[in-house]
Scaffold this active site. Structure first.
Site, short mmCIF file in Angstrom:
data_model
loop_
_atom_site.label_atom_id
_atom_site.label_comp_id
_atom_site.label_asym_id
_atom_site.label_seq_id
_atom_site.Cartn_x
_atom_site.Cartn_y
_atom_site.Cartn_z
N HIS A 264 27.75 42.74 37.22
CA HIS A 264 28.70 43.29 38.21
C HIS A 264 28.08 44.46 38.97
O HIS A 264 28.02 44.46 40.20
CB HIS A 264 29.97 43.75 37.47
N GLU A 265 27.59 45.44 38.23
CA GLU A 265 27.01 46.62 38.89
C GLU A 265 25.75 46.21 39.65
O GLU A 265 25.44 46.76 40.70
CB GLU A 265 26.72 47.72 37.87
N HIS A 268 26.71 45.24 43.10
CA HIS A 268 26.86 46.44 43.96
C HIS A 268 25.48 46.95 44.39
O HIS A 268 25.26 47.30 45.56
CB HIS A 268 27.55 47.57 43.17
N GLU A 294 33.30 44.95 46.31
CA GLU A 294 33.78 44.17 45.16
C GLU A 294 33.54 42.68 45.39
O GLU A 294 33.35 41.93 44.43
CB GLU A 294 35.25 44.45 44.90
#
Lengths: 501, 501
Positions: A264-265, A268, A294
């Site tokens: 997830h990170e 980003h 997101e």
């Protein structure tokens, strides 16, 4: 001031602002990662000095004159400089319309509210926090009225986090989600549960750390400009496109937690690392909004990371790092464990399917609070009723209910919807990408670079050049349609839980 | 400006300066610890913006007027404020006497020199670096002449690092050292070598990390305000007395390296952490000089850390953390291994006994360079001759000779002597402390707190309130006498190597 001078000045002013952001960002990052426990007060002193100086640059006479000069010559500007002038003018207008006393009073209120919220959550005592909700909402309405008196105050705040987003758009969006996801969750809940025992046996943390490095390599994250460290609640921060930091949290008996947090990170981080060099050190040199951000992080975490193809790619790596734990396991078993879905109480622990229902609860509450239809005192009952309605769960206490998130104590009303919006954007991005190449074949063959190339060309490189809704429409070639998202979820969960889509 | 206002302003100005120092310090710390490899340029941009702003505060009209007001009322000031005004005035005078063009040109020269030095060291090519030595020395003479035309230029730079230190004082000091230590090293070299095999077997790094935590606990370091992390070349940095960071570097087959590095940096940290609260956020709120700082770090590293008592205290901890490695070992064996002495080429790897001879070489060279007795081109030959004379070793190449340290490329002429001075201060501090209690009994009984209490009361709490030489004389109750140091060394090494002291 001449146009040429204004161009040079806006460049220099932005470089200064970004230097201050770098320093302040690093101080916060340090506070959440390496700093000793007793250093918060000292850090607060330093942040206060730097933010005052940074505010001075952002609102000073040089900035005003420079932006005004640029705007007078708007027709002669290239696309990038024009957008910079527009963004800076918007910031300036806001800052100038809010009297400095209000700004100071608001900062004080938020600081207090945060401390009270921490205690309230610990003591499971909503009543002590309720007055702060009331005061913060009042303040937010006041600020909205000062800056954009023509706008609905909730629309003002939605737009702050996701330029162009409105309550009406949210309502259409969430209605579509509610219609499809609520019954889907019921079907999943009624089906036999998948086996996720793999996620409850011990995975040694030193090997989990190695796994993080391998995941970042699989994702094509440039380690010369991105590190990973540990923290309580994982986040990503960037000081510029050249210096990005992701964080994770390792749990010995829940290795999937850190695994998907890294993916997830990492999503980003990829977005920030791949903004075009020309936009670096300007206000456009970063991801455009929370929602689009997101869309990238959840795309990697859920759509890619929780796919059957990724489970196949990952499996041999896990076998190598965790030979004992993986004995007798299969890629498909890993895929199922990664997609266990179950209505729950805590947003941050929610699975892909139920996540947006948690957001919907918060949207409903924010909307009604700003419309004056409910007051702060009504929130626990409303919260619990909505959790029952959307997720079918009974909330046992405020700590696991209305007090669970820090957002409202931090004044982040209008922020939640972008989480759900991002998830939905991701599904439509996938559909668009699949018209050009076989996305999951690329994943399975360790060719995530193909996906990155596509995202770089269509999204990442533009930084904040376009407004988020505008950018997404460019990508989709059509207005945003949440049906891509609900169809994706229906198909995926019908297959996992073995019912008709 | 009224006196009352000046007092309030000097407080506010110092808080601002310290906030900038915090941010810049954290950026550098981050660069040496957690930052990704490709982020130096970005960090440089940010540091440039912040240092310009910080320079503006330090030399701005508000600072000038405030300091002048305080000085006009010097008689009415309390001791702390008077010293603050004195220090600030000294800084201001220096900054105002150096034209900004010179300042910029110097910074540029140092940046270049640093890059050239790195390459020169790598390629073992002194000739490429020699012109920079020449230019930096010229620049240093120029700056000294601008700021203190009445002073010998080398005295000016010695005083910059150790207020009150002069070439003459150094000569007396180093002559005493040379007289005693050079023959002592010869005796050690002629004696049978001690067994340090313990320091060449593998000690797993995760357990070395645990050892660091135990060492910091033994030393009474407040972990709420001090962390440890890893870096290439260990150092300590403080953002204020409330936020101190130490660093170390783990080597699997040289566990004593990190062990004594932690004790050394821990000594620096204790000094900073124990400055009086009243001095925090002022220019007096930190250790007073390099020399006094090294007196603390080397006191802990060598006098305490490399004592028989500390070996006894440490031994059971090592047995617990490294049961296999410690099998068949004894506390006395640990003590011997920690005190192996051998003339060598590299300063940073030198043992307690030979260390100051490395410093003496550098002092001799700096002195003669500034006096014009030698030129940059003469340095390698002079270096090698002095190493032969003091240490009895042949220097094989410039990389392991004159190019080994970064100090000169960074413009730090006049800095080296304080390392040796600090070691000698430490020995006299020990003698003074031993008149009041049994220092090594305290160590052996895990009562280092007693030592800390003494150092806090006599040294640490004063921060930079007194000049370094003044502070040391207060501690000693007499003028500094290097015989304490040479006697300490003679006694210690005679006992370890088994000859008559």
């Amino acid at each position: 001031m001449e146009l040429q001078e204004a161009k040079a000045r806006i460049d220099a002013l932005q470089r200064k602002e970004i230097a201050y952001n770098h320093a302040m960002g690093l101080l916060s990052y340090d506070g959440a990662t390496g700093a000793p426990a007793g250093t918060a007060a000292n850090r607060g002193e330093t942040l206060a000095v730097l933010s005052e100086a940074s505010y001075g640059i952002a609102t000073g006479p040089e900035m005003i004159e420079t932006v005004e000069t640029l705007l007078r010559h708007a027709d002669e500007l290239d696309e990038v400089t024009r957008r910079i002038a527009e963004v800076k003018n918007k910031d300036l207008t806001e800052l100038r319309k809010i009297p400095v006393e209000d700004y100071v009073a608001y900062t004080k209120l938020i600081n207090e509210a945060d401390a009270v919220w921490h205690k309230a959550k610990e003591n499971n005592d909503y009543a002590s926090f309720a007055p702060y909700i009331a005061r913060i909402v009042e303040f937010h309405k006041k600020i909205a009225a000062l800056v954009s008196p023509e706008k609905d105050p909730y629309d003002y705040w939605l737009d702050r986090f996701e330029e162009g987003l409105t309550r009406e758009k949210c309502e259409v969006f969430f209605a579509a989600l509610r219609r499809e996801i609520v019954p889907l969750v019921k079907k999943v809940t009624a089906s036999p549960q998948v086996d996720d025992s793999l996620n409850h046996i011990p995975f040694p943390i030193p090997e989990q750390e190695k796994l993080s490095d391998e995941l970042m390599a699989l994702m094509g994250i440039d380690r010369d400009h991105c590190t990973i460290s540990t923290t309580e609640h994982p986040f990503t921060t960037e000081f510029s496109k050249y210096d990005v930091r992701i964080t994770t949290h390792y749990h010995e008996t829940s290795f999937l937690s850190s695994l998907f947090s890294v993916v997830h990170e990492g999503g980003h981080a990829l977005y920030e690392l791949n903004v075009a060099d020309e936009l670096a050190y300007t206000c456009l040199g970063r991801g455009v909004s929370m929602g689009v951000h997101e869309s990238q992080s959840r795309f990697f975490e859920n759509i890619i990371g929780r796919s059957e193809a990724f489970a196949a790619l990952l499996f041999p790596i896990l076998e190598r790092l965790f030979p004992e734990q993986m004995k007798g396991r299969t890629p498909h078993g890993l895929y199922l464990a990664a997609n266990k879905s179950e209505p729950s109480l805590i947003r941050t622990e929610a699975d892909e399917l139920t996540y947006s229902l948690h957001i919907m609860v918060r949207f409903e509450i924010e909307k009604r609070l700003f419309a004056g239809e409910v007051t702060a005192a009504d929130l626990p009952a409303l919260w619990n009723a909505l959790y029952k309605e959307y997720l079918g769960v009974d909330v046992p206490d405020a700590r696991r209910g209305v007090l669970q998130d820090s957002h409202w104590s931090g004044g982040m009303f209008g922020y939640f919807p972008s989480y759900a919006l991002g998830s939905a954007y991701g599904a439509e991005i996938l559909a668009r990408m699949e018209r050009e190449f076989d996305v999951f074949a690329a994943v399975e063959h360790n060719e995530i670079a193909k996906i990155n190339d596509w995202l770089r060309e269509h999204i990442w490189k533009f930084g904040s050049l376009y407004k988020p809704g505008e950018l997404m429409e460019k990508v989709f070639g059509a207005p945003f349609d949440p049906a891509y998202y609900t169809n994706y979820l229906k198909k995926k969960y019908a297959s996992i839980y073995g019912f008709e889509a």
